[in-house]
Design a protein around this motif. Structure first.
Motif, short mmCIF file in Angstrom:
data_model
loop_
_atom_site.label_atom_id
_atom_site.label_comp_id
_atom_site.label_asym_id
_atom_site.label_seq_id
_atom_site.Cartn_x
_atom_site.Cartn_y
_atom_site.Cartn_z
N ALA A 121 -17.04 19.95 -20.42
CA ALA A 121 -16.86 18.89 -19.43
C ALA A 121 -18.18 18.17 -19.25
O ALA A 121 -19.25 18.76 -19.39
CB ALA A 121 -16.37 19.46 -18.11
N LEU A 122 -18.09 16.89 -18.93
CA LEU A 122 -19.26 16.05 -18.73
C LEU A 122 -19.15 15.43 -17.34
O LEU A 122 -18.07 14.95 -16.96
CB LEU A 122 -19.29 14.95 -19.79
N ASN A 123 -20.26 15.45 -16.58
CA ASN A 123 -20.15 14.87 -15.24
C ASN A 123 -21.38 14.07 -14.83
O ASN A 123 -22.43 14.13 -15.48
CB ASN A 123 -19.84 15.96 -14.21
N LEU A 124 -21.20 13.32 -13.78
CA LEU A 124 -22.28 12.63 -13.08
C LEU A 124 -22.28 13.15 -11.65
O LEU A 124 -21.23 13.13 -10.99
CB LEU A 124 -22.09 11.12 -13.10
N GLY A 125 -23.44 13.62 -11.18
CA GLY A 125 -23.55 14.07 -9.80
C GLY A 125 -24.33 13.07 -8.98
O GLY A 125 -25.29 12.47 -9.47
N MET A 126 -23.90 12.88 -7.72
CA MET A 126 -24.52 11.84 -6.90
C MET A 126 -24.42 12.18 -5.42
O MET A 126 -23.54 12.97 -5.02
CB MET A 126 -23.86 10.49 -7.16
N PRO A 127 -25.29 11.61 -4.60
CA PRO A 127 -25.19 11.84 -3.15
C PRO A 127 -24.01 11.09 -2.55
O PRO A 127 -23.61 10.03 -3.05
CB PRO A 127 -26.52 11.32 -2.61
N PHE A 128 -23.47 11.63 -1.46
CA PHE A 128 -22.35 10.98 -0.79
C PHE A 128 -22.84 9.78 0.03
O PHE A 128 -23.88 9.83 0.67
CB PHE A 128 -21.65 11.95 0.15
N HIS A 129 -22.06 8.72 -0.03
CA HIS A 129 -22.23 7.59 0.89
C HIS A 129 -20.88 6.90 0.98
O HIS A 129 -19.94 7.23 0.23
CB HIS A 129 -23.33 6.62 0.44
N ALA A 130 -20.74 5.98 1.91
CA ALA A 130 -19.43 5.40 2.20
C ALA A 130 -18.79 4.75 0.98
O ALA A 130 -17.56 4.73 0.84
CB ALA A 130 -19.56 4.39 3.34
N ASP A 131 -19.61 4.23 0.06
CA ASP A 131 -19.08 3.51 -1.10
C ASP A 131 -19.10 4.35 -2.38
O ASP A 131 -18.85 3.85 -3.46
CB ASP A 131 -19.93 2.24 -1.32
N ALA A 132 -19.36 5.66 -2.23
CA ALA A 132 -19.57 6.50 -3.41
C ALA A 132 -18.34 6.57 -4.30
O ALA A 132 -18.43 6.43 -5.53
CB ALA A 132 -19.99 7.91 -2.97
N ARG A 133 -17.17 6.79 -3.71
CA ARG A 133 -15.96 6.94 -4.53
C ARG A 133 -15.62 5.66 -5.26
O ARG A 133 -15.26 5.67 -6.44
CB ARG A 133 -14.79 7.39 -3.67
N ARG A 134 -15.70 4.52 -4.58
CA ARG A 134 -15.37 3.26 -5.24
C ARG A 134 -16.32 3.01 -6.40
O ARG A 134 -15.90 2.64 -7.50
CB ARG A 134 -15.45 2.11 -4.23
N ARG A 135 -17.63 3.21 -6.16
CA ARG A 135 -18.60 2.99 -7.23
C ARG A 135 -18.35 3.93 -8.39
O ARG A 135 -18.41 3.53 -9.56
CB ARG A 135 -20.02 3.20 -6.70
N ALA A 136 -18.04 5.19 -8.08
CA ALA A 136 -17.84 6.18 -9.14
C ALA A 136 -16.64 5.83 -10.01
O ALA A 136 -16.73 5.82 -11.24
CB ALA A 136 -17.67 7.57 -8.53
N THR A 137 -15.50 5.55 -9.39
CA THR A 137 -14.28 5.33 -10.16
C THR A 137 -14.21 3.95 -10.81
O THR A 137 -13.60 3.79 -11.86
CB THR A 137 -13.04 5.54 -9.26
N GLN A 138 -14.85 2.95 -10.19
CA GLN A 138 -14.77 1.60 -10.75
C GLN A 138 -15.94 1.25 -11.67
O GLN A 138 -15.76 0.56 -12.67
CB GLN A 138 -14.67 0.58 -9.62
N GLU A 139 -17.13 1.74 -11.34
CA GLU A 139 -18.31 1.36 -12.12
C GLU A 139 -18.80 2.47 -13.05
O GLU A 139 -19.17 2.19 -14.19
CB GLU A 139 -19.44 0.96 -11.16
#
Length: 286
Positions: free
Chosen positions: A242-260
């Motif tokens: 599996a390959l992943n990107l880890g990032m800190p939580f913020h209000a826009d985190a999910r949108r940025r992750a799934t769209q960008e």
């Protein structure tokens, strides 16, 4: 035909019972080397929440008497795999010989590293690769661009599969029977208020991951930590890592992750898969 004791059980549970019976039978056979099994259990018990452990902790974690644990620790120290640090013991770099032999035979990490570095620096998020080993994922490659966890992660680090993005991707790569076997008897710990510990809910999540081809995990392992993961498949289409990107939580985190970030992560996974030789041997996990 299944025995009377197995009748009426789901397929996955029947397989788990048969596997446990075969394991117990082998441990009673003349081919089973108990001292080797105990030595490996000691090696596995040294790492934990701290980089070292006392003899009492090693004995408790490995299920051995203190006297037996002491003899094995001293033997491992003589062989160079364990080092005394006051009243505690820690693993030495020599244990990496055991893991790097596994990784070097397959060269997947060598193939993936340049692509992972490119992605990590392009999106400014840490990128990791892991395989499934029992109940855990094991990190086999990592490119860190920022510290987002209190736990230090490096090659060889282990995390629970059920509440990590790479773990759920790897579980989605199992057959239905093997997934049921894996979920049976799962003792899930709640790391945060968001951690999913219910087996039925985990099963539904894994089925969604299998359908969507990716997973987003938000603050289940540690507050403030999110991750996005996709599978890596071999030429036969089997999920091998599996390959992943880890990032800190913020209000826009999910949108940025799934769209960008998701398109970039999938593109990197595709590039790594295309780099795999046709005769590449997948790790055995799960």
């Amino acid at each position: 035909m299944p025995s009377d004791s197995l009748r009426g059980l789901p397929v996955g549970k029947r397989a788990a019972r048969r596997d446990a019976a075969r394991e117990d039978a082998f441990e009673e056979s003349r081919d089973y080397v108990q001292s080797l099994a105990r030595g490996l259990s000691v090696l596995r018990s040294v790492p934990g929440d701290r980089p070292s452990a006392t003899l009492a902790e090693i004995a408790a974690r490995s299920g051995l008497s203190r006297a037996a644990a002491r003899r094995l620790v001293l033997t491992l120290e003589h062989l160079g795999y364990v080092q005394a640090a006051g009243r505690e013991y820690r693993l030495t770099p020599r244990v990496l010989e055991l893991g790097f032999g596994f990784l070097g035979a397959r060269d997947l990490t060598d193939l993936a590293q340049p692509w992972m570095e490119q992605l990590a620096h392009q999106v400014n998020e840490s990128c990791s690769m892991a395989v499934l080993d029992g109940r855990d994922i094991v990190y086999v490659a990592r490119v860190s661009v920022r510290k987002v966890m209190t736990v230090s992660l490096a090659v060889g680090a282990r995390l629970p599969a059920y509440c990590t993005s790479m773990g759920r991707v790897l579980l989605a790569g199992l057959t239905a029977a093997r997934l049921e076997q894996w979920l049976e008897g799962l003792d899930a710990r709640r790391y945060t208020s968001r951690t999913v510990v219910d087996s039925s809910k985990l099963r539904r999540i894994v089925e969604t991951v299998r359908r969507d081809g990716y997973v987003w995990v938000e603050q289940e392992l540690e507050a403030g930590l999110c991750s996005l993961a996709v599978p890596l498949r071999d030429r036969a289409g089997l999920v091998v890592a599996a390959l992943n990107l880890g990032m800190p939580f913020h209000a826009d985190a999910r949108r940025r992750a799934t769209q960008e970030l998701l398109p970039e992560l999938k593109q990197t996974a595709d590039a790594i898969e295309r780099s795999m030789p046709a005769n590449w041997l997948a790790p055995v996990g799960g």
